[in-house]
Design an enzyme around this catalytic site. Structure first.
Site, PDB file in Angstrom:
ATOM      1  N   GLU A  67       0.846  -1.192   0.000  1.00 49.32           N
ATOM      2  CA  GLU A  67       0.000   0.000   0.000  1.00 49.32           C
ATOM      3  C   GLU A  67       0.885   1.246   0.000  1.00 49.32           C
ATOM      4  O   GLU A  67       0.436   2.335   0.317  1.00 49.32           O
ATOM      5  CB  GLU A  67      -0.952   0.012   1.197  1.00 49.32           C
ATOM      6  CG  GLU A  67      -0.296  -0.026   2.555  1.00 49.32           C
ATOM      7  CD  GLU A  67      -1.304   0.011   3.700  1.00 49.32           C
ATOM      8  OE1 GLU A  67      -1.633   1.114   4.147  1.00 49.32           O
ATOM      9  OE2 GLU A  67      -1.761  -1.061   4.136  1.00 49.32           O
TER      10      GLU A  67
ATOM     11  N   CYS B   6      -3.569  -4.104   4.510  1.00 48.68           N
ATOM     12  CA  CYS B   6      -2.672  -5.067   5.171  1.00 48.68           C
ATOM     13  C   CYS B   6      -2.957  -6.515   4.779  1.00 48.68           C
ATOM     14  O   CYS B   6      -2.258  -7.428   5.222  1.00 48.68           O
ATOM     15  CB  CYS B   6      -2.763  -4.906   6.689  1.00 48.68           C
ATOM     16  SG  CYS B   6      -2.348  -3.251   7.237  1.00 48.68           S
TER      17      CYS B   6
ATOM     18  N   HIS C 169      -2.060 -11.001  11.868  1.00 48.80           N
ATOM     19  CA  HIS C 169      -1.720  -9.652  11.420  1.00 48.80           C
ATOM     20  C   HIS C 169      -1.562  -8.819  12.694  1.00 48.80           C
ATOM     21  O   HIS C 169      -2.459  -8.822  13.550  1.00 48.80           O
ATOM     22  CB  HIS C 169      -2.810  -9.081  10.525  1.00 48.80           C
ATOM     23  CG  HIS C 169      -2.663  -7.605  10.285  1.00 48.80           C
ATOM     24  ND1 HIS C 169      -1.494  -7.077   9.810  1.00 48.80           N
ATOM     25  CD2 HIS C 169      -3.507  -6.564  10.504  1.00 48.80           C
ATOM     26  CE1 HIS C 169      -1.628  -5.752   9.737  1.00 48.80           C
ATOM     27  NE2 HIS C 169      -2.835  -5.421  10.146  1.00 48.80           N
TER      28      HIS C 169
END
Lengths: 82, 420
Positions: B82, B114, B250
């Site tokens: 990103e 993400c 994550h």
């Protein structure tokens, strides 16, 4: 369930997660942020009150209210729909 | 059906870092709340570092370990980010060049906040499983960084990105995906995905971030449960506790992972607080180790948690790791794979840790100087000379391995060179 009953569930959930606030007299215009409750604890409170209300809605749908009264109103409207 | 998974993987965590507790003091963040975030260090990108240098430096040791024939068998290169530097030209083109890959190779860039690293990994897995080119390999590199800019002396707390400042970092994880899953053998078809539109965190402007941390946390928690429930629908008799010896998450920051694990353990298993704490220490903590040293590296974070789990756990017996990936916006996925005893030791744990230990520790003043200097390389920079920001100007000791760094930008084209 009335908004007041939901508000009572909400305050009991807050005390489950943040017992240090047991001296506090909760009012509808209280904000958890202003009471010094961190973001993870705020999420835990939401999870707990949804469990108590047996309300199965996405957590993200509880985002938006600015104070405890608004949150109780939102939860009441969700409980009437589900 | 052929086997598929990660043949090799490596991580690069940059050349400079900040002790986040020093930043928290400086910004006067509430110390009690800050402690609960479980954040230690964050990598801060130098001006001579960009998503391309991170990507190449992560993948180079993997490529150096391959024969010429194996390098030529890489037919797919996906960069996941990103933090792109151009709306059209993919950073994979530069990465392809500096890694010396074959010209008979698909290359492109992939975006979903993400979640991008998982998206790239799963696409590579399906390319191998399709057997449209038997024996071909895929290189997936998730590379992300936060580079904020603020004029010296200006109040950072009013910036859109201030909420994310303590947690965001920089880094890249490279995966070689093939029919030889020496490191992580994918459980084929064991995937639960879950997503919907939500405006939680995003990058609507160049070199900035915006969004709402509370909404993102709630969305992450929803997805963490729902993605696993979808996985459980597809796999018979799966148990959140017993089927996975480790869990990789994550990791925007450790506190969020701790909360998500606690929520799932309570909702799915009805576990007690003591049980949850013990389980967190046993199954989750190994995956936080490297993440806590570089901060949130967005698309690469779940892969770094996977790598950290493998490098910091006991694999004398084969074990299964469950992975949870979340990307704002949002898309999430729970998937799994098996790590075999002998092969886990092939990872370059010592090199990874030497590189992290060798980073230059910035003072808060030096960090503030970088925030101001960052305007020299803002998105869309046409010309810039960057040799004075070369890693060797920060790190006096010998670098763990030669590194690529950005030397100049000339008419938008980026020119890189290797440290000697």
């Amino acid at each position: 369930m009335s908004a007041q009953q939901i508000f009572d569930y909400l305050t009991s959930s807050i005390l489950d997660v943040v017992p240090e606030l047991n001296e506090h007299e909760f009012r509808k215009n209280d904000s958890l942020v202003n009471l010094g409750v961190g973001s993870m604890e705020r999420a835990d409170i939401i999870i707990m009150v949804l469990e108590k209300l047996r309300l199965k809605i996405p957590l993200a749908e509880t985002y938006g209210p600015n104070n405890l009264g608004e949150l109780a109103d939102l939860l009441q409207s969700k409980s009437q729909i589900s | 059906m052929v086997e598929v998974g990660i043949e090799d993987m490596h991580f690069f965590g940059g050349n400079a870092y900040l002790d986040v507790s020093e930043l928290a003091d400086y910004r006067q963040l509430n110390p009690d709340r800050f402690a609960k975030l479980l954040i230690k260090e964050k990598t801060v990108p130098l001006l001579s570092e960009d998503p391309i240098t991170f990507a190449v430096n992560a993948a180079k040791p993997i490529i150096d370990g391959l024969s010429a024939k194996d390098i030529d068998s890489i037919e797919l290169l996906i960069t996941c980010t990103e933090s792109g530097i151009d709306f059209g030209k993919s950073i994979s083109t530069y990465v392809h060049d500096y890694l010396g890959l074959s010209k008979n190779c698909r290359m492109f860039e992939l975006k979903q906040a993400c979640y991008s690293g998982t998206a790239g990994f799963q696409m590579a897995v399906n390319f191998i499983l399709s057997q449209t080119s038997p024996g071909a390999k895929a290189l997936v590199i998730a590379t992300d960084l936060s580079r904020h800019t603020v004029e010296k002396g200006k109040d950072v707390s009013v910036m859109d990105w201030s909420y994310a400042e303590p947690s965001t970092g920089a880094g890249a994880v490279a995966l070689l995906v093939s029919e030889i899953p020496s490191i992580f053998k994918v459980d084929v078809g064991a995937n639960g995905y879950y997503g919907y539109e939500v405006m939680d965190t995003c990058r609507p402007l160049a070199d900035s971030e915006a969004g709402n941390a509370d909404l993102s946390l709630l969305s992450y928690l929803d997805c963490c449960e729902k993605a696993f429930l979808e996985y459980a629908k597809r796999i018979n008799q799966v148990c959140y506790k017993n089927s996975f010896q480790y869990l990789a998450f994550h990791t925007p920051f450790g506190g969020m992972v701790k909360g998500a694990h606690r929520s799932n353990m309570r909702k799915i298993l009805g576990a007690s607080p003591i049980e949850i704490d013990e389980d967190f220490n046993n199954r989750v903590l190994p995956g936080l180790n490297y993440c806590q040293r570089v901060g949130n590296i967005m698309g690469a974070t779940v892969l770094l948690s996977l790598l950290s789990t493998i490098c910091n756990s006991d694999f004398r017996l084969s074990k299964r790791i469950g992975c949870f990936s979340y990307g704002s916006g949002c898309c999430s996925e729970f998937y799994s794979g098996v790590v075999d005893a002998s092969d886990a030791q092939r990872l370059r744990k010592e090199l990874i840790e030497a590189q992290l230990d060798g980073r230059y520790q910035l003072t808060v003043d030096e960090y503030e100087d970088l925030l101001s200097d960052n305007s020299n390389v803002s998105f869309g920079t046409r010309n810039c000379e960057l040799e004075k920001y070369a890693p060797s100007n920060y790190i006096s000791s010998e670098l763990a391995t030669p590194q690529l760094f950005l030397k100049k930008i000339k008419d938008f084209h980026r020119e890189y060179t290797w440290t000697t």
